[in-house]
Design a protein around this motif. Structure first.
Motif, PDB file in Angstrom:
ATOM      1  N   ARG A 249      10.334  -5.542  -4.954  1.00 54.43           N
ATOM      2  CA  ARG A 249       8.717  -6.174  -5.748  1.00 54.43           C
ATOM      3  C   ARG A 249       9.644  -6.753  -7.352  1.00 54.43           C
ATOM      4  NH1 ARG A 249       2.829  -4.993  -7.111  1.00 54.43           N
ATOM      5  NH2 ARG A 249       2.464  -7.074  -7.822  1.00 54.43           N
ATOM      6  N   VAL A 250       9.600  -5.771  -7.537  1.00 50.72           N
ATOM      7  CA  VAL A 250      10.482  -6.531  -9.258  1.00 50.72           C
ATOM      8  C   VAL A 250      10.967  -7.561  -8.860  1.00 50.72           C
ATOM      9  CG1 VAL A 250      12.073  -5.994 -11.306  1.00 50.72           C
ATOM     10  CG2 VAL A 250      10.279  -3.939 -10.933  1.00 50.72           C
TER      11      VAL A 250
ATOM     12  N   LEU B 209       2.725  -6.689 -11.567  1.00 49.81           N
ATOM     13  CA  LEU B 209       3.807  -5.008 -11.756  1.00 49.81           C
ATOM     14  C   LEU B 209       3.412  -4.695 -13.443  1.00 49.81           C
ATOM     15  CD1 LEU B 209       6.414  -4.702  -9.480  1.00 49.81           C
ATOM     16  CD2 LEU B 209       4.685  -3.899  -9.133  1.00 49.81           C
ATOM     17  N   ASP B 210       3.497  -3.779 -13.966  1.00 53.49           N
ATOM     18  CA  ASP B 210       3.695  -3.274 -15.332  1.00 53.49           C
ATOM     19  C   ASP B 210       4.839  -2.560 -15.455  1.00 53.49           C
ATOM     20  OD1 ASP B 210       3.570  -2.493 -18.522  1.00 53.49           O
ATOM     21  OD2 ASP B 210       1.540  -1.239 -17.441  1.00 53.49           O
ATOM     22  N   LEU B 211       5.804  -3.884 -16.168  1.00 51.56           N
ATOM     23  CA  LEU B 211       6.738  -3.773 -16.496  1.00 51.56           C
ATOM     24  C   LEU B 211       7.533  -2.319 -17.834  1.00 51.56           C
ATOM     25  CD1 LEU B 211       8.900  -7.084 -15.977  1.00 51.56           C
ATOM     26  CD2 LEU B 211       8.248  -5.001 -13.855  1.00 51.56           C
ATOM     27  N   SER B 212       6.378  -2.388 -18.500  1.00 55.55           N
ATOM     28  CA  SER B 212       6.428  -1.902 -19.312  1.00 55.55           C
ATOM     29  C   SER B 212       6.687  -0.574 -19.395  1.00 55.55           C
ATOM     30  CB  SER B 212       5.948  -2.121 -20.588  1.00 55.55           C
ATOM     31  OG  SER B 212       5.980  -1.385 -21.821  1.00 55.55           O
TER      32      SER B 212
ATOM     33  N   GLU C 202       0.521  -1.447  -0.314  1.00 53.89           N
ATOM     34  CA  GLU C 202       0.131   0.306   0.305  1.00 53.89           C
ATOM     35  C   GLU C 202       1.365   1.230   0.177  1.00 53.89           C
ATOM     36  OE1 GLU C 202      -3.012   2.164   2.035  1.00 53.89           O
ATOM     37  OE2 GLU C 202      -2.428   0.352   3.597  1.00 53.89           O
ATOM     38  N   LEU C 203       1.705   1.619   0.798  1.00 55.54           N
ATOM     39  CA  LEU C 203       2.818   2.612   1.405  1.00 55.54           C
ATOM     40  C   LEU C 203       3.569   2.487  -0.585  1.00 55.54           C
ATOM     41  CD1 LEU C 203       4.419   1.636   5.118  1.00 55.54           C
ATOM     42  CD2 LEU C 203       2.602   4.019   3.695  1.00 55.54           C
ATOM     43  N   ARG C 204       3.874   1.344  -0.978  1.00 55.11           N
ATOM     44  CA  ARG C 204       4.633   1.846  -1.951  1.00 55.11           C
ATOM     45  C   ARG C 204       4.097   1.623  -3.568  1.00 55.11           C
ATOM     46  NH1 ARG C 204       4.295  -0.628  -7.540  1.00 55.11           N
ATOM     47  NH2 ARG C 204       3.103  -1.665  -6.965  1.00 55.11           N
ATOM     48  N   ARG C 205       2.617   2.244  -3.650  1.00 57.62           N
ATOM     49  CA  ARG C 205       1.503   2.394  -4.295  1.00 57.62           C
ATOM     50  C   ARG C 205       1.384   4.038  -3.754  1.00 57.62           C
ATOM     51  NH1 ARG C 205      -1.263  -2.360  -3.928  1.00 57.62           N
ATOM     52  NH2 ARG C 205      -3.190  -0.927  -2.305  1.00 57.62           N
ATOM     53  N   MET C 206       1.302   4.216  -2.747  1.00 52.76           N
ATOM     54  CA  MET C 206       1.234   5.834  -2.090  1.00 52.76           C
ATOM     55  C   MET C 206       1.959   6.089  -2.326  1.00 52.76           C
ATOM     56  SD  MET C 206      -0.586   6.397   1.348  1.00 52.76           S
ATOM     57  CE  MET C 206       1.060   6.545   2.489  1.00 52.76           C
TER      58      MET C 206
END
Length: 232
Positions: free
Chosen positions: A143-144, A151-154, A119-123
């Motif tokens: 996370r990668v 995750l949308d790596l592109s 949640e904090l990563r996104r925020m």
């Protein structure tokens, strides 16, 4: 009685711990750390020895953090119970963590081990404060490598390609780490990650000691892939 008024052999007061840290302070250590933007004067090996003796003491950790002293905050991150922090508390802590070592340890020793990391990563990823955004990118890089599903790596590579060269130093470092992790961990994205690194040349001339891996993404990726292949 409060913590600062009463202690036992196993549970020292905050005041007693601060006094111990003060006794361990070495101006030579401070001079070395200052060149990296840090302001603590305690040798980290000695700091870890104090933490090992104290073991986990979350209330003490909170008290130490609240002092604002860098060495005390580093010790707090070693003796805290990460899962006991709520989301807002961790958000406040990362906004207070202005020196590199406290910031890195806060991400790695508290946030990553909490229940609120995603949640904090996104925020934080889109936060207006570059240092808070840096924490978001550090969590994304982790996370990668470990939990990339979803995750949308592109899209991450698009953002890195557009923003990395103009990012402040610490944010740039975190974005570059994410770029390298994409190339290392995801063969289908590797060629593009290397191309981006070669074109942007971020950290290409970074002074790297002998036998250490360069943070320049194309070299970092190549070395880590070589090691993976050598291990079979």
């Amino acid at each position: 009685m409060t913590r600062t008024e009463q202690s036992t052999a196993d549970t020292p007061t905050t005041t007693e711990v601060l006094a111990e840290l003060s006794d361990l302070a070495d101006p030579r250590i401070l001079a070395v750390n200052a060149r990296r933007g840090d302001d603590h004067a305690v040798n980290l090996t000695k700091l870890r020895a104090v933490a090992k003796r104290l073991k986990t003491q979350h209330d003490l950790a909170r008290d130490l953090w609240s002092t604002g002293d860098t060495a005390a905050r580093l010790l707090a991150l070693l003796v805290c119970r990460p899962k006991a922090f709520d989301r807002d508390e961790l958000d406040t802590m990362i906004r207070q963590a202005r020196t590199p070592k406290v910031h890195d340890w806060c991400v790695n020793y508290a946030v990553k081990k909490s229940a609120h990391a995603e949640e904090l990563r996104r925020m934080w990823h889109t936060d207006a404060d570059p240092l808070v955004e840096t924490a978001g990118w550090a969590l994304t890089a982790d996370r990668v490598a470990k939990k990339p599903d979803g995750l949308d790596l592109s899209a991450l590579l698009d953002e890195i390609e557009e923003r990395m060269t103009s990012a402040p130093d610490r944010l740039q470092w975190a974005m570059n780490t994410c770029l390298a992790q994409i190339g290392i961990s995801h063969p289908d994205q590797r060629e593009r990650a290397v191309r981006i690194g070669e074109r942007l040349e971020v950290l290409k001339d970074y002074p790297t000691p002998p036998h250490c891996t360069s943070p320049y993404a194309p070299e970092w990726i190549a070395e880590m892939v070589r090691r993976q292949e050598a291990r079979g």
